[in-house]
Every structure is written in C-alpha cells, then in structure tokens.
Design a protein around this motif. Structure first.
Motif, PDB file in Angstrom:
ATOM      1  N   GLY A  23       0.875  -1.152  -0.195  1.00 60.49           N
ATOM      2  CA  GLY A  23      -0.012   0.008   0.008  1.00 60.49           C
ATOM      3  C   GLY A  23       0.957   1.272  -0.142  1.00 60.49           C
ATOM      4  N   GLN A  24       2.085   1.074  -0.245  1.00 60.01           N
ATOM      5  CA  GLN A  24       3.052   2.310  -0.424  1.00 60.01           C
ATOM      6  C   GLN A  24       3.865   2.437  -1.390  1.00 60.01           C
ATOM      7  N   THR A  25       4.317   3.616  -2.035  1.00 63.21           N
ATOM      8  CA  THR A  25       4.856   3.467  -3.358  1.00 63.21           C
ATOM      9  C   THR A  25       6.414   3.141  -2.996  1.00 63.21           C
ATOM     10  N   PHE A  26       6.970   3.426  -1.905  1.00 67.84           N
ATOM     11  CA  PHE A  26       8.475   3.194  -1.568  1.00 67.84           C
ATOM     12  C   PHE A  26       8.939   2.047  -1.770  1.00 67.84           C
ATOM     13  N   TRP A  27       8.302   0.935  -1.565  1.00 65.46           N
ATOM     14  CA  TRP A  27       9.018  -0.333  -1.928  1.00 65.46           C
ATOM     15  C   TRP A  27       8.851  -0.511  -3.487  1.00 65.46           C
ATOM     16  N   GLY A  28       7.857  -0.161  -4.271  1.00 61.18           N
ATOM     17  CA  GLY A  28       7.674  -0.381  -5.528  1.00 61.18           C
ATOM     18  C   GLY A  28       8.657   0.413  -6.399  1.00 61.18           C
ATOM     19  N   THR A  29       8.909   1.687  -5.740  1.00 62.93           N
ATOM     20  CA  THR A  29      10.120   2.447  -6.127  1.00 62.93           C
ATOM     21  C   THR A  29      11.642   2.189  -6.058  1.00 62.93           C
ATOM     22  N   LEU A  30      11.707   1.514  -4.836  1.00 61.19           N
ATOM     23  CA  LEU A  30      12.880   0.864  -4.557  1.00 61.19           C
ATOM     24  C   LEU A  30      13.308  -0.496  -5.560  1.00 61.19           C
ATOM     25  N   LEU A  31      12.108  -1.360  -5.682  1.00 61.47           N
ATOM     26  CA  LEU A  31      12.223  -2.283  -6.692  1.00 61.47           C
ATOM     27  C   LEU A  31      12.691  -1.777  -8.115  1.00 61.47           C
ATOM     28  N   ALA A  32      11.919  -0.894  -8.405  1.00 62.52           N
ATOM     29  CA  ALA A  32      12.338  -0.325  -9.768  1.00 62.52           C
ATOM     30  C   ALA A  32      13.381   0.283 -10.010  1.00 62.52           C
TER      31      ALA A  32
END
Length: 491
Positions: free
Chosen positions: A321-330
């Motif tokens: 539910g957060q953008t941080f982890w998806g951004t980190l993976l990206a």
C-alpha cells in the motif's frame, strides 16, 4: 640428348581436384587450430583477465533480469499460475543444454561459443547457421532487454519525481510510441563500459548482479505477505499448450550461460572455470526464477499480469500500500536489467569477433584496440544496431525471436557434444556430460519441442532471417573463409 617428344615433368603431375561444393560446406576447423588462435585478432589480442567469480557473474548477469523483471508479465497470461511450471520446463531444457555447453566450453575454450563448437564438429555451413542464430539470439536479446529497462525507468521516475517519459519517447511504434529513447540510452551506456575493457566491464557487472539478487530476495520477503492460495486454484487454465508456450517465451531468460562461454578467450583458466561458471550460474538463476514467479502469482491474480511490463514493482506497491517499496524495486530493476544489456552485448561482440577471424564476416569485427584489448569497432557497430532495434520493435516480438534463435543454437550444441565424443574421444575434457548420449538427446528433443510451441509469426521471422543469412554466407563468407585459403591461416 633430351627427348623433345616427352611432355614436361610438371605436366605429368595432375593438380589435385578441387573439393566439390558439398565438401566445402562440410569443411571443419580443427579443435587445435581453434584453441591455438584464441584471443588473437586483427592488430591485437584480447586480454585474459577473468576468473571463476567474474565468469559466474557474467553468466548470472546475462540471465537474471528481463526474464523475471519484465517477460514474466508476458508469460503469465499464456500459462496462468502454471507459469512456475513453465520456468521449471525452460530451466530443465536449459540444464540439458548447459551440460553440453559445459563439456564443450572446457574442451574448446574460445570466444565463438556454439558457433565454434559446430565448426569443429559439423562443418562450416552448420557453423554459419549456428552463428547466424546467435546473432539473432544476442542482438535481438539486447534490444528486448533494453525495452524492458525503459518500463522500470518510468516506474522509478514516477515514484521519485512524479513524472514519466511520454509514450512517444518511451515506447516503440506499434506500442503507442514513436521512438523508445530509454532503450537506446541503456544500450549506449553498456557500450561505454565495454569500450573500457573486459575487466572493467566485469567489475561493474558484479556490482549490478549483487544489487539485483538483493532486489529479488527483497521482493520475495515482501510479496509473500500478499500471498493468496486462491490465486492458484485454477492452476493450468490454458492447458499444457499454454505452459509450453510460456516456457518457450521464458527460455529467452536462460541464455546467460551461453554468454559465459563467449568469454573463453578472456578467461585466465578457461578449461577449468568455464564449466563451473556455467553450471553454478544456472542453478542459482533457476532457483530464483521459480521462487519469484511463485510469490508473484500468489500475490496477484494471473489475469491481471498483462497490464504492465513492470509487474514486480506493481505487486510491491499493491501488497504494502506504499509507493516506496515499488520505487525501490524499480531502482534495483533499472540496475539489474542494465547488467543484462551489458553482458549480452558483450557476448554478441565476441561471437562476431570469432566469425570475423574465420573470414565469414568482415574483418572489421576482429580488429582489437591495442590499448584496451577490446574489439572497439565491433562494439560500436553492434551497439548502434541493437540500440536502434530496441527503439523501434515491441518487446513481445523481440523475446520470441530471441527464444527461437537460442533454442536452435542449443539444439546444435547437444548434437556437437555427441559428435566430438565419437570423432575425438581421446581429447582431454575437464567436464563430461553424464549419461551421454542420453542427456544430450533429451536436450535436443526439449529444444525442438519448445521451438514447436512458438507462434507461426515467429517461425516466419526465423525463416526470413535464416534465408538472409544463407544468402550472405554464399555471397560473402563461403568465398572468404580462411579454410578456403589454408596457407595464410597456417603462417
């Protein structure tokens, strides 16, 4: 007094008949010649600077990336939750072929990979066909990987700056864009590393490999929190045909160990280290692929995988539910996929280097820069070609074209290992395929089966590509082959 009626002495010695077309097409290059000229190019020599660790990282670097970060989104709609089985089938097919590669890489440690193995065992025409398939495999693979890189770059920019590159400049024609600029940029960056030298490129690749392994482990740790067993209830919705079709597409993800074999002329101890690097990398990569695919399908219904080529980053955002982890993976994926571009582009240049040294393609591809010990002109030409291809062709078409070229080349390697066992049984081998010829035969059969699972369009593209290659061979390579003029080659 001389008998004037007698014919001159030189006329009594008939010139040996020139070999027929069939004999010329089947001429083989002795293994000893292949090994003896290892590293030698036009105007310089490649530098032997790579050990077991660097070779393993090259293999993992070329393998672990687009197949799980990008092509997973292409494969899941074909197989459903059974995509995990598709990865296993593709990995098993790769394993049989990897065993054959390991034996031949330890016996014939040269830059040409399966092209050189075919030249030593099945003759020049088959070697050319194999080399032409490798050009398709590597060149198109670089382009396909670069396309996926742009998807994750947009994810990263969106998560950090709140902006994305417009579709017109981030997607190829046919996918809603005009020109895929990010794909061209990542190829140019890889080219810059390769021009600096093999050792420098290997160091950069090792760092990038460490980042992507950490990223995939992180994805599994977070993604498993969103695991829903219900996503696996209809495990094989499209049947075994869908599983095999997805497996054929995913086989594109397993070409990395072939890239390791192209480093044979820059390895410090190629006969010892190449077989080890090939097998070690395949085990690590297959385990990670299956684990990540299992977590991804468990965390997201398979019907929703076709909406993005950056599927893993989306799953991270949805689970947390957060953008941080998806951004980190990206961010990690941007680095990870760049390493695939780097190592696969490296493999392409070394295969053309070997073909050029044999006279089958222009000499410019075998020219080595004396300061860096790299084929500079070769790298520039190949990078520009792959960059333009990446900017203009959609990912799905590229991945399937790469798979069919890879499968064909791997099938030939399985044949080559059996032929060399029979024709040169006395040769020392640092690794031997167990249960030969049974396992090579299984490897050949799996490759043919998976080729049959690819679409008719892919087969048409492959047929056109092979027709163009045969025309080039008979117009250029057949006449300029060094085996056609053996005297200069032996100096």
């Amino acid at each position: 007094m001389l008998d004037q009626s007698a014919p001159p002495k030189d006329r009594t010695q008939a010139a040996p008949p020139s070999p027929g077309l069939g004999a010329r097409l089947m001429r083989r290059k002795p293994v000893e010649h292949l090994v003896a000229e290892g590293g030698q190019g036009e105007g310089g020599a490649l530098r032997r600077s790579l050990g077991l660790w660097q070779l393993t990282m090259i293999s993992i670097g070329a393998t672990l990336g687009t197949g799980i970060f990008v092509v997973l989104g292409e494969a899941v709609p074909k197989a459903g939750p059974a995509v995990t089985l598709s990865f296993v089938i593709a990995g098993l097919t790769a394993l049989f072929s990897a065993l054959s590669y390991a034996e031949l890489a330890g016996t014939i440690p040269v830059a040409g990979s399966s092209y050189s193995y075919a030249y030593a065992t099945m003759g020049e025409l088959i070697a050319w066909v194999c080399g032409w398939c490798l050009v398709l495999e590597y060149g198109v693979s670089v382009a396909a990987v670069a396309v996926g890189w742009g998807e994750y770059l947009n994810e990263l920019l969106d998560g950090t700056l709140g902006v994305t590159i417009p579709d017109a400049l981030s997607a190829p024609p046919g996918d809603g864009g005009v020109f895929n600029l990010p794909a061209l940029i990542v190829v140019m960056l890889a080219m810059a590393f390769l021009l600096g030298g093999a050792r420098e490129s290997a160091r950069a690749n090792t760092v990038m490999v460490a980042v992507k392994i950490a990223a995939l482990v992180l994805f599994c740790a977070i993604g498993v929190q969103g695991f829903r067993s219900g996503n696996y209830e209809n495990f094989m919705p499209l049947g075994m045909a869908g599983v095999s079709a997805a497996g054929a597409t995913l086989f594109f993800s397993y070409i990395g160990f072939d890239a390791a074999s192209t480093a044979g002329e820059e390895a410090k101890n190629a006969q010892r280290d190449l077989p080890r690097a090939i097998m070690l990398s395949l085990v690590i990569v297959t385990a990670l692929y299956v684990l990540v695919a299992a977590v991804a399908v468990g965390a997201k219904p398979w019907q929703r995988f076709g909406d993005s080529e950056a599927a893993l980053a989306q799953i991270m955002r949805e689970v947390t539910g957060q953008t941080f982890w998806g951004t980190l993976l990206a961010f990690c994926a941007v680095i990870a996929i760049a390493s695939v571009v780097l190592t696969v582009l490296y493999g392409q240049t070394r295969i053309l280097f070997a073909m050029s040294r044999d006279g089958l393609v222009p000499k410019v591809f075998a020219k080595v820069h004396p300061k860096t010990g790299t084929p500079r002109a070769n790298t520039l030409i190949v990078s520009l070609f792959c960059g333009v291809l990446a900017a203009a062709i959609p990912l799905g078409q590229l991945a399937d074209a790469t798979s069919i070229g890879t499968l064909f080349a791997f099938a030939l390697v399985n044949v080559a290992v059996v032929v060399l066992r029979r024709t040169r049984p006395e040769m020392p081998r640092t690794f031997r395929v167990p249960l030969s010829p049974v396992l090579p035969a299984l490897g050949f059969g799996f490759c043919v089966w998976m080729m049959g699972s690819l679409s008719a369009v892919t087969w048409v593209v492959f047929g056109v590509w092979m027709a163009v290659g045969l025309v080039f061979y008979f117009v250029y390579g057949h006449r300029r082959s060094r085996l056609a003029t053996p005297a200069p080659a032996e100096k």
